[in-house]
Design a protein around this motif. Structure first.
Motif, PDB file in Angstrom:
ATOM      1  N   LYS A   1       0.842  -1.188   0.000  1.00  0.00           N
ATOM      2  CA  LYS A   1       0.000   0.000   0.000  1.00  0.00           C
ATOM      3  C   LYS A   1       0.881   1.244   0.000  1.00  0.00           C
ATOM      4  O   LYS A   1       2.016   1.219   0.491  1.00  0.00           O
ATOM      5  CB  LYS A   1      -0.885   0.028   1.243  1.00  0.00           C
ATOM      6  CG  LYS A   1      -1.895  -1.088   1.324  1.00  0.00           C
ATOM      7  CD  LYS A   1      -2.872  -0.871   2.471  1.00  0.00           C
ATOM      8  CE  LYS A   1      -2.221  -1.033   3.819  1.00  0.00           C
ATOM      9  NZ  LYS A   1      -3.201  -0.948   4.927  1.00  0.00           N
TER      10      LYS A   1
ATOM     11  N   LEU B   1      -4.415  -1.302  -5.804  1.00  0.00           N
ATOM     12  CA  LEU B   1      -4.462  -0.461  -4.609  1.00  0.00           C
ATOM     13  C   LEU B   1      -5.875  -0.357  -4.040  1.00  0.00           C
ATOM     14  O   LEU B   1      -6.054  -0.106  -2.847  1.00  0.00           O
ATOM     15  CB  LEU B   1      -3.923   0.937  -4.927  1.00  0.00           C
ATOM     16  CG  LEU B   1      -2.418   1.026  -5.163  1.00  0.00           C
ATOM     17  CD1 LEU B   1      -2.038   2.420  -5.649  1.00  0.00           C
ATOM     18  CD2 LEU B   1      -1.643   0.662  -3.894  1.00  0.00           C
TER      19      LEU B   1
ATOM     20  N   THR C   1      -6.675  -2.848  -1.169  1.00  0.00           N
ATOM     21  CA  THR C   1      -5.796  -2.833   0.005  1.00  0.00           C
ATOM     22  C   THR C   1      -6.509  -2.425   1.296  1.00  0.00           C
ATOM     23  O   THR C   1      -5.854  -2.220   2.307  1.00  0.00           O
ATOM     24  CB  THR C   1      -4.596  -1.883  -0.227  1.00  0.00           C
ATOM     25  OG1 THR C   1      -5.085  -0.577  -0.547  1.00  0.00           O
ATOM     26  CG2 THR C   1      -3.708  -2.389  -1.341  1.00  0.00           C
TER      27      THR C   1
END
Length: 340
Positions: free
Chosen positions: A66, A254, A257
């Motif tokens: 992340k 992303l 995450t």
């Protein structure tokens, strides 16, 4: 400063060279008690870090984690990142992208390039995770290509690269170091674990194409593991290998995450990776996989033989020199306190 880099439990030469390269370039400037971290070679931006009031990023890449929650705060001092894709995803200016810090190996006298007529065999360096599964050594033996274990001593692995006439690179740092030491290289991919994003990040920094070819996986267990990566949404190898697709894929990753999704995917990945290991202990699977693996090894050997006959890639000498000079200049700025 205190060195920060990834430590594989089995060793990985591309990460492990952090442990001695920076000391060679700036002797006596490193202290494990320092409150300033030096984030060096590797895809480590966003990895868990030890407590520190400041992190200086020098040639690190992004791609597996992340974006740090406090990214952009005063704690982060970016001297350079590995390439343009890392810079783009992290919202950095284009000039933050230079190249991988392993290029600075070229400044060491003992690693000056060996003239081509004096170099030896074709070598294959797999990604360190590929060696979790059998078959690679057997395939190399059949093909006449020397396999170099990336988990070995980094000095020795780099020495083998320097002495080779061609490097078949599943490991990205095999290609980076080969190019740095002026040894032609060919990119391959052993599984879905191989990250298109990070390969493009580096190759774009040196203006060389990234045109990988898939290697047949020489074991049923390894092939299953590569499939499991798809199901657990942990695929890193992309087709086509374009910057646009790689960046879009990274941005999509992303979005997964958040903690709940991450836990769900982590559980799915662990379950899928453990299941075949248990199932293949039974005699019926052992008998099937033995015959299947023999055929797979032969296919892998055939592919390696074909790659060994190809002409490798090499970046332009002037581009490489410009990146090395820029890295060295920024490294000296870090050492001299410009990023305190």
């Amino acid at each position: 400063m205190r060195l920060f880099y990834y430590h594989s439990k089995h060793g990985n030469f591309g990460d492990d060279l952090n442990g001695w390269l920076w000391e060679r370039l700036a002797p006596g400037r490193w202290d494990d008690r320092s409150d300033t971290l030096f984030s060096g070679i590797g895809t480590i931006i966003g990895n868990p870090q030890p407590p520190a009031s400041r992190t200086v990023v020098f040639s690190s890449g992004f791609g597996y984690s992340k974006i740090p929650a406090d990214w952009g705060s005063d704690r982060w001092k970016v001297a350079a990142v590995r390439g343009p894709l890392t810079a783009k995803v992290l919202g950095l200016p284009a000039d933050a992208a230079v190249a991988d810090g392993a290029l600075l190996l070229s400044t060491l006298q003992e690693l000056k390039p060996i003239p081509e007529p004096k170099r030896g065999n074709v070598i294959f360096i797999p990604h360190h995770t590929a060696l979790d599964f059998a078959g690679w050594e057997e395939a190399c033996d059949l093909s006449g290509v020397d396999m170099v274990d990336p988990r070995g001593d980094s000095h020795q692995v780099i020495g083998r690269i320097r002495e080779a006439k061609l490097v078949i690179a599943d490991s990205m740092h095999a290609a980076i170091i080969a190019d740095t030491l002026r040894v032609p290289w060919i990119p391959v991919a052993s599984s879905n674990q191989i990250s298109t994003f990070k390969w493009l990040d580096w190759s774009m920094s040196l203006q060389v194409p990234y045109e990988p070819q898939r290697l047949p996986i020489p074991s049923a267990r390894g092939a299953f593991d590569s499939w499991a990566q798809k199901v657990s949404r942990s695929v890193n190898y992309l087709e086509p290998p374009t910057p646009e697709f790689a960046t879009a894929h990274q941005n999509k990753a992303l979005s997964f995450t958040d903690d709940a999704t991450a836990r769900k995917l982590a559980w799915r990945k662990r379950y899928l990776h453990k299941m075949p290991a248990r199932a293949m202990k039974h005699s019926i699977f052992t008998k099937y996989s033995s015959a299947s693996d023999a055929r797979r090894v032969n296919k892998t050997a055939e592919a390696l033989s074909k790659h060994a006959a190809r002409k490798g890639y090499l970046s332009d000498e002037s581009v490489l020199k410009a990146r090395v000079d820029e890295l060295l200049s920024r490294f000296n700025n870090v050492i001299n306190g410009a990023f305190k």
